[in-house]
Design an enzyme around this catalytic site. Structure first.
Site, PDB file in Angstrom:
ATOM      1  N   HIS A  45      -3.291   0.251   8.103  1.00 20.99           N
ATOM      2  CA  HIS A  45      -1.921   1.041   8.110  1.00 20.99           C
ATOM      3  C   HIS A  45      -2.015   2.232   7.219  1.00 20.99           C
ATOM      4  O   HIS A  45      -1.544   3.115   7.583  1.00 20.99           O
ATOM      5  CB  HIS A  45      -1.055  -0.031   7.388  1.00 20.99           C
ATOM      6  CG  HIS A  45       0.339   0.515   7.089  1.00 20.99           C
ATOM      7  ND1 HIS A  45       1.340  -0.160   7.726  1.00 20.99           N
ATOM      8  CD2 HIS A  45       0.942   1.384   6.260  1.00 20.99           C
ATOM      9  CE1 HIS A  45       2.608   0.728   7.400  1.00 20.99           C
ATOM     10  NE2 HIS A  45       2.292   1.546   6.520  1.00 20.99           N
ATOM     11  N   GLU A  46      -2.609   2.029   5.803  1.00 19.65           N
ATOM     12  CA  GLU A  46      -2.697   3.216   5.044  1.00 19.65           C
ATOM     13  C   GLU A  46      -3.481   4.423   5.447  1.00 19.65           C
ATOM     14  O   GLU A  46      -3.409   5.546   5.380  1.00 19.65           O
ATOM     15  CB  GLU A  46      -3.078   2.761   3.476  1.00 19.65           C
ATOM     16  CG  GLU A  46      -2.144   1.513   3.065  1.00 19.65           C
ATOM     17  CD  GLU A  46      -0.682   2.118   2.937  1.00 19.65           C
ATOM     18  OE1 GLU A  46      -0.375   3.347   2.937  1.00 19.65           O
ATOM     19  OE2 GLU A  46       0.055   1.134   3.302  1.00 19.65           O
TER      20      GLU A  46
ATOM     21  N   GLN B  56       2.917   9.834   1.956  1.00 15.04           N
ATOM     22  CA  GLN B  56       4.208   9.259   1.629  1.00 15.04           C
ATOM     23  C   GLN B  56       4.935   9.643   0.246  1.00 15.04           C
ATOM     24  O   GLN B  56       6.148   9.510   0.167  1.00 15.04           O
ATOM     25  CB  GLN B  56       3.909   7.629   1.626  1.00 15.04           C
ATOM     26  CG  GLN B  56       3.723   6.949   2.854  1.00 15.04           C
ATOM     27  CD  GLN B  56       3.539   5.523   2.539  1.00 15.04           C
ATOM     28  OE1 GLN B  56       2.531   5.111   2.344  1.00 15.04           O
ATOM     29  NE2 GLN B  56       4.551   4.864   3.052  1.00 15.04           N
TER      30      GLN B  56
ATOM     31  N   CYS C 122       6.863  -0.529   6.337  1.00 21.05           N
ATOM     32  CA  CYS C 122       6.357   0.503   5.453  1.00 21.05           C
ATOM     33  C   CYS C 122       7.329   1.066   4.920  1.00 21.05           C
ATOM     34  O   CYS C 122       8.751   1.045   4.751  1.00 21.05           O
ATOM     35  CB  CYS C 122       5.927   1.649   6.570  1.00 21.05           C
ATOM     36  SG  CYS C 122       5.516   3.374   5.902  1.00 21.05           S
ATOM     37  N   LEU C 123       6.893   1.449   3.327  1.00 18.24           N
ATOM     38  CA  LEU C 123       7.918   1.988   2.631  1.00 18.24           C
ATOM     39  C   LEU C 123       8.668   3.125   2.926  1.00 18.24           C
ATOM     40  O   LEU C 123       9.644   3.606   2.293  1.00 18.24           O
ATOM     41  CB  LEU C 123       7.128   2.230   1.127  1.00 18.24           C
ATOM     42  CG  LEU C 123       6.603   0.861   0.411  1.00 18.24           C
ATOM     43  CD1 LEU C 123       5.918   1.446  -0.719  1.00 18.24           C
ATOM     44  CD2 LEU C 123       7.694   0.242   0.012  1.00 18.24           C
TER      45      LEU C 123
ATOM     46  N   GLY D  48       0.780  -0.953   0.038  1.00 12.08           N
ATOM     47  CA  GLY D  48       0.121   0.177  -0.053  1.00 12.08           C
ATOM     48  C   GLY D  48       0.845   1.280  -0.128  1.00 12.08           C
ATOM     49  O   GLY D  48       2.051   1.130   0.508  1.00 12.08           O
TER      50      GLY D  48
ATOM     51  N   HIS E 234      -1.862   6.343   7.846  1.00 11.05           N
ATOM     52  CA  HIS E 234      -0.950   7.582   7.394  1.00 11.05           C
ATOM     53  C   HIS E 234      -1.654   8.589   7.045  1.00 11.05           C
ATOM     54  O   HIS E 234      -1.033   9.966   7.090  1.00 11.05           O
ATOM     55  CB  HIS E 234      -0.492   6.808   5.962  1.00 11.05           C
ATOM     56  CG  HIS E 234       0.881   6.043   5.866  1.00 11.05           C
ATOM     57  ND1 HIS E 234       1.744   6.716   6.412  1.00 11.05           N
ATOM     58  CD2 HIS E 234       1.059   4.716   5.481  1.00 11.05           C
ATOM     59  CE1 HIS E 234       2.817   5.882   6.420  1.00 11.05           C
ATOM     60  NE2 HIS E 234       2.366   4.603   5.887  1.00 11.05           N
TER      61      HIS E 234
END
Ligand code: NI
Length: 142
Positions: free
Chosen positions: A130-131, A51, A88-89, A46, A134
């Site tokens: 998670h997203e 981000q 996480c990216l 995701g 963010h």
């Protein structure tokens, strides 16, 4: 399309509360395409707009069951718990166990501007939580 640069831990935008999208424009359509390309290039599950430095409530997710492009997503129901490893990216090389709801129901607007409702279980439920976190400046390490 374009591969976008992913912000790393420490970028202030990752800690902001992202703004709702009032009207989907061509700019958002391009953003969704670029975010999707960036997600697949990074081999992620995701990606949320903050981000890539844009503080708007937009996420793209592919938890192995197809691509979801969600605008203004909101968790309207959740149940159960699951604990699993997460990353996480924006925080490369770091993973940790996070307990989240096992099932969630999310309402959002699709990339085409239609209202949609998604029932997520397991990994998809985890990715949705998670997203959406963010978008509120919350990271899994919190
Ligand atoms: Ni993340």
């Amino acid at each position: 399309m374009a591969i976008l640069e992913i912000c790393r831990l420490g970028a202030p935008v990752l800690r902001e509360k992202a703004k709702p999208v009032r009207r989907l424009t061509k700019r958002h359509q391009k953003l969704l395409k670029d975010m999707t390309e960036t997600l697949y290039e990074a081999d992620g599950v995701g990606l949320a707009a903050p981000q890539i430095g844009i503080s708007e409530r937009i996420v793209v997710i592919d938890a192995g069951k197809g691509l979801l492009q969600l605008v203004n997503p909101v968790i309207v129901d959740s149940e159960g718990t699951q604990t699993d490893v997460e990353g996480c990216l924006s925080i490369p090389g770091v993973t940790g166990y996070v307990t989240r709801a096992e099932n969630v129901v999310v309402e959002a607007v699709s990339g085409e501007g239609r209202p949609i409702r998604i029932e997520g279980h397991g990994l998809l439920a985890r990715a949705l939580q998670h997203e959406i976190d963010h978008l509120d400046g919350i990271l899994f390490i919190d």
